[in-house]
Design a protein around this motif. Structure first.
Motif, PDB file in Angstrom:
ATOM      1  N   PRO A 148      -0.707  10.909 -21.138  1.00  0.00           N
ATOM      2  CA  PRO A 148      -1.149  11.656 -22.322  1.00  0.00           C
ATOM      3  C   PRO A 148      -0.292  12.890 -22.572  1.00  0.00           C
ATOM      4  CG  PRO A 148      -3.016  11.052 -20.934  1.00  0.00           C
ATOM      5  CD  PRO A 148      -1.790  10.711 -20.157  1.00  0.00           C
ATOM      6  N   ILE A 149       0.077  13.103 -23.819  1.00  0.00           N
ATOM      7  CA  ILE A 149       0.922  14.239 -24.180  1.00  0.00           C
ATOM      8  C   ILE A 149       0.252  15.552 -23.794  1.00  0.00           C
ATOM      9  CG2 ILE A 149       2.023  15.464 -26.087  1.00  0.00           C
ATOM     10  CD1 ILE A 149       3.382  12.886 -25.371  1.00  0.00           C
ATOM     11  N   SER A 150      -1.060  15.629 -23.990  1.00  0.00           N
ATOM     12  CA  SER A 150      -1.765  16.872 -23.642  1.00  0.00           C
ATOM     13  C   SER A 150      -1.659  17.169 -22.159  1.00  0.00           C
ATOM     14  CB  SER A 150      -3.235  16.763 -24.056  1.00  0.00           C
ATOM     15  OG  SER A 150      -3.867  15.653 -23.427  1.00  0.00           O
ATOM     16  N   ALA A 151      -1.691  16.120 -21.310  1.00  0.00           N
ATOM     17  CA  ALA A 151      -1.557  16.331 -19.869  1.00  0.00           C
ATOM     18  C   ALA A 151      -0.151  16.817 -19.511  1.00  0.00           C
ATOM     19  CB  ALA A 151      -1.885  15.046 -19.120  1.00  0.00           C
ATOM     20  N   LEU A 152       0.856  16.269 -20.183  1.00  0.00           N
ATOM     21  CA  LEU A 152       2.235  16.696 -19.916  1.00  0.00           C
ATOM     22  C   LEU A 152       2.455  18.134 -20.375  1.00  0.00           C
ATOM     23  CD1 LEU A 152       4.133  13.448 -20.980  1.00  0.00           C
ATOM     24  CD2 LEU A 152       3.493  14.186 -18.680  1.00  0.00           C
ATOM     25  N   ILE A 153       1.882  18.495 -21.514  1.00  0.00           N
ATOM     26  CA  ILE A 153       2.011  19.884 -21.984  1.00  0.00           C
ATOM     27  C   ILE A 153       1.314  20.829 -21.020  1.00  0.00           C
ATOM     28  CG2 ILE A 153       1.403  21.481 -23.839  1.00  0.00           C
ATOM     29  CD1 ILE A 153       1.691  19.188 -25.798  1.00  0.00           C
ATOM     30  N   LEU A 154       0.140  20.430 -20.537  1.00  0.00           N
ATOM     31  CA  LEU A 154      -0.575  21.271 -19.569  1.00  0.00           C
ATOM     32  C   LEU A 154       0.251  21.452 -18.308  1.00  0.00           C
ATOM     33  CD1 LEU A 154      -4.357  21.118 -18.812  1.00  0.00           C
ATOM     34  CD2 LEU A 154      -2.745  21.296 -16.936  1.00  0.00           C
ATOM     35  N   GLY A 155       0.852  20.357 -17.824  1.00  0.00           N
ATOM     36  CA  GLY A 155       1.695  20.463 -16.631  1.00  0.00           C
ATOM     37  C   GLY A 155       2.901  21.350 -16.856  1.00  0.00           C
ATOM     38  N   PHE A 156       3.532  21.225 -18.018  1.00  0.00           N
ATOM     39  CA  PHE A 156       4.677  22.085 -18.325  1.00  0.00           C
ATOM     40  C   PHE A 156       4.270  23.553 -18.368  1.00  0.00           C
ATOM     41  CE2 PHE A 156       7.132  24.435 -21.478  1.00  0.00           C
ATOM     42  CZ  PHE A 156       8.418  24.284 -20.983  1.00  0.00           C
ATOM     43  N   CYS A 157       3.143  23.831 -19.024  1.00  0.00           N
ATOM     44  CA  CYS A 157       2.685  25.218 -19.121  1.00  0.00           C
ATOM     45  C   CYS A 157       2.326  25.784 -17.756  1.00  0.00           C
ATOM     46  CB  CYS A 157       1.495  25.317 -20.078  1.00  0.00           C
ATOM     47  SG  CYS A 157       1.924  25.021 -21.804  1.00  0.00           S
ATOM     48  N   TRP A 158       1.750  24.949 -16.905  1.00  0.00           N
ATOM     49  CA  TRP A 158       1.473  25.429 -15.544  1.00  0.00           C
ATOM     50  C   TRP A 158       2.779  25.815 -14.852  1.00  0.00           C
ATOM     51  CZ3 TRP A 158      -2.684  26.465 -12.351  1.00  0.00           C
ATOM     52  CH2 TRP A 158      -2.374  26.678 -11.002  1.00  0.00           C
ATOM     53  N   GLY A 159       3.784  24.960 -14.935  1.00  0.00           N
ATOM     54  CA  GLY A 159       5.042  25.254 -14.265  1.00  0.00           C
ATOM     55  C   GLY A 159       5.769  26.440 -14.859  1.00  0.00           C
ATOM     56  N   ALA A 160       5.820  26.521 -16.199  1.00  0.00           N
ATOM     57  CA  ALA A 160       6.581  27.579 -16.861  1.00  0.00           C
ATOM     58  C   ALA A 160       5.882  28.922 -16.840  1.00  0.00           C
ATOM     59  CB  ALA A 160       6.857  27.174 -18.309  1.00  0.00           C
TER      60      ALA A 160
END
Length: 485
Positions: A148-160
């Motif tokens: 899911p795109i929302s899960a990938l965005i959440l993961g990116f935001c966690w990392g960044a």
């Protein structure tokens, strides 16, 4: 896949087709669905040998989780229940996504103020290059069953954002503790080789573990672990690259020599460094998610931190070798990267093998034909199916068909694992919800197949009508005679 043929409907007045009955009480297609299944057999592969036209259903023995009709029975939801079981999870995901996105914006804004807006924009633009390379590669790896795109965005935001902040805070506490136990050691080396790998991988790994709990239904195996861990690491590397590029530009008073050197080193020579480190943890978590419950995942997460920290420390330690760095890079880092690529290829093959095995278990009950299984579970079959679907502008439908089937295979794998956990505890609850998800996916697959084959049949019919009109016009033209004077 053979060339799509023509589906011949029964002639007017022909006797009604007798449809096979499953002796185990498993659900069968209705008359229209069964006709579509017969049509799918003609489209996807060569016809079965004579005597096997019923797909061997009459003698099927069923499968471990679907040998009785009761398996497919799902009670209607309580009308008094206004919220679905996943409503709370969706709300939680949305709140956390907004929170982590806000934290990421605040973090980047803080760094922009620290190094200057102009420098931040230049360095941010450069940092987008390795980020784009990493994200494109991860999306290619995950193309058959995208997360899911929302899960990938959440993961990116966690990392960044979140991972960077926690690294800075926790690192400021860990560094003095490490130096107190090794007062004679080089502080820079201890920080780079011990403190940074330990703290950074712990903070990035926390994001992977969070994604597992939030997206448990879509965290299906090692490949998903690579993708989720990789997107977290890519976000972390994006922010870190901005800081490194900005520091190089500020220290040289605007001279571009240092910036170019650090960009080549971090952005071009090692864009996948952080992704590789954290992906080893993701593989461990993904394997545990496929084969066990929460306790196994937590144990695998701890174990996965070890290779992630070791690879990170090895990479950082090579930067202290001076002129020998490029020798170590070629001799050690390049082979490690090749091994990483080979590992991903092997994981994808293992995933395809599992998908084919699990989908084949639905053939006796009539949910798939024998020809559909290799089409949906192998790379060659998927590519040929997409090529065929493009001939009648149905590629998005075929992609959805492949995605749903792949997710169904992983859902069934979790059902098999949860079935071993008995009828009590968390495994029993997961089994019930997984069984409901299985039925939902099966119904969606039947609907997509119906739409897909319906579009193809309509396209074939339109072409036949066009050819008939062209033939009729040609005949009329040939039979035309000039009027007698």
């Amino acid at each position: 896949m053979s060339e799509p043929g023509r589906w011949q409907p029964p002639a007017p007045g022909a006797p009604e087709q007798q449809y096979p009955q499953d002796p185990h009480g498993q659900p069968q297609y209705g008359h229209q669905q069964y006709a579509q299944q017969q049509y799918a057999q003609q489209q996807y592969a060569q016809p079965l040998p004579q005597g096997n036209q019923n797909f061997a259903q009459a003698n099927a023995q069923g499968t471990a989780l679907s040998h009785t009709s009761e398996y497919w029975v799902h009670h209607a939801p309580d009308p008094r229940r206004k919220k679905s079981p996943g409503a709370a999870v969706k709300v939680t995901n949305l709140i956390l996504l907004c929170a982590f996105a806000l934290i990421t914006v605040i973090t980047l804004a803080f760094f922009a103020i620290s190094i200057g807006a102009n420098v931040f924009l230049i360095c941010g633009a450069l940092a987008l290059i390795p980020l784009s390379i990493c994200v494109a590669t991860l999306m290619w790896i995950d193309r058959w069953e995208p997360e899911p795109i929302s899960a990938l965005i959440l993961g990116f935001c966690w990392g960044a954002g979140m991972a960077v902040i926690t690294t800075l805070v926790v690192g400021s506490w860990v560094q003095p503790l490490l130096m107190s136990g090794a007062s004679g050691a080089d502080a820079d080396m201890v920080g780079a080789v011990v403190q940074a790998p330990m703290v950074e991988e712990l903070c990035k790994g926390a994001g992977v573990l969070l994604l597992f709990f939030l997206r448990r239904k879509t965290f299906d195996g090692p490949i998903d672990g690579v993708v989720y861990a990789g997107i977290v690491a890519a976000g972390f590397a994006f922010t870190e690259n901005i800081l490194y590029f900005g520091q190089a530009l500020v220290e040289t008073d605007g001279a571009t020599g240092g910036l170019i050197a650090i960009f080549v080193l971090r952005g071009l020579m090692s864009p996948f460094a952080h992704v590789m480190f954290t992906a080893t943890l993701g593989v461990c978590v993904g394997w545990a998610a496929r084969n066990g419950g929460t306790s196994l995942v937590l144990g695998a997460w701890v174990v996965g931190l070890v290779p992630a920290m070791a690879l990170h420390g090895l990479w950082n330690g090579s930067s202290f070798l001076g002129a020998n760095f490029f020798i170590v890079y070629i001799v050690l880092q390049v082979p490690l990267f090749i091994l990483f690529i080979l590992g991903v290829i092997l994981l994808r093959r293992s995933e395809a093998k599992l998908t084919r095995k699990r989908l084949a278990e639905y053939v006796p009950s009539g949910w798939f034909t024998q020809q559909e299984v290799p089409m949906l579970a192998t790379g060659g079959g998927r590519r040929r199916a997409l090529t065929w679907s493009k001939t009648f502008s149905a590629a998005p439908l075929m992609k959805e068909f492949i995605r749903l089937a792949t997710r169904l295979a992983f859902t069934r794998q979790r059902l098999l694992v949860d079935a071993k956990g008995g009828k009590r505890g968390a495994a029993a609850g997961r089994f019930v919800s997984g069984q409901a998800l299985e039925m939902t996916l099966l119904n969606k697959i039947a609907a997509v197949r119906s739409d897909l084959l319906g579009r193809h049949a309509a396209t074939v019919w339109n072409l036949q009508q066009l050819q008939a009109q062209q033939l009729q016009a040609h005949q009329q033209q040939n039979n035309w005679q000039p009027p007698v004077q």
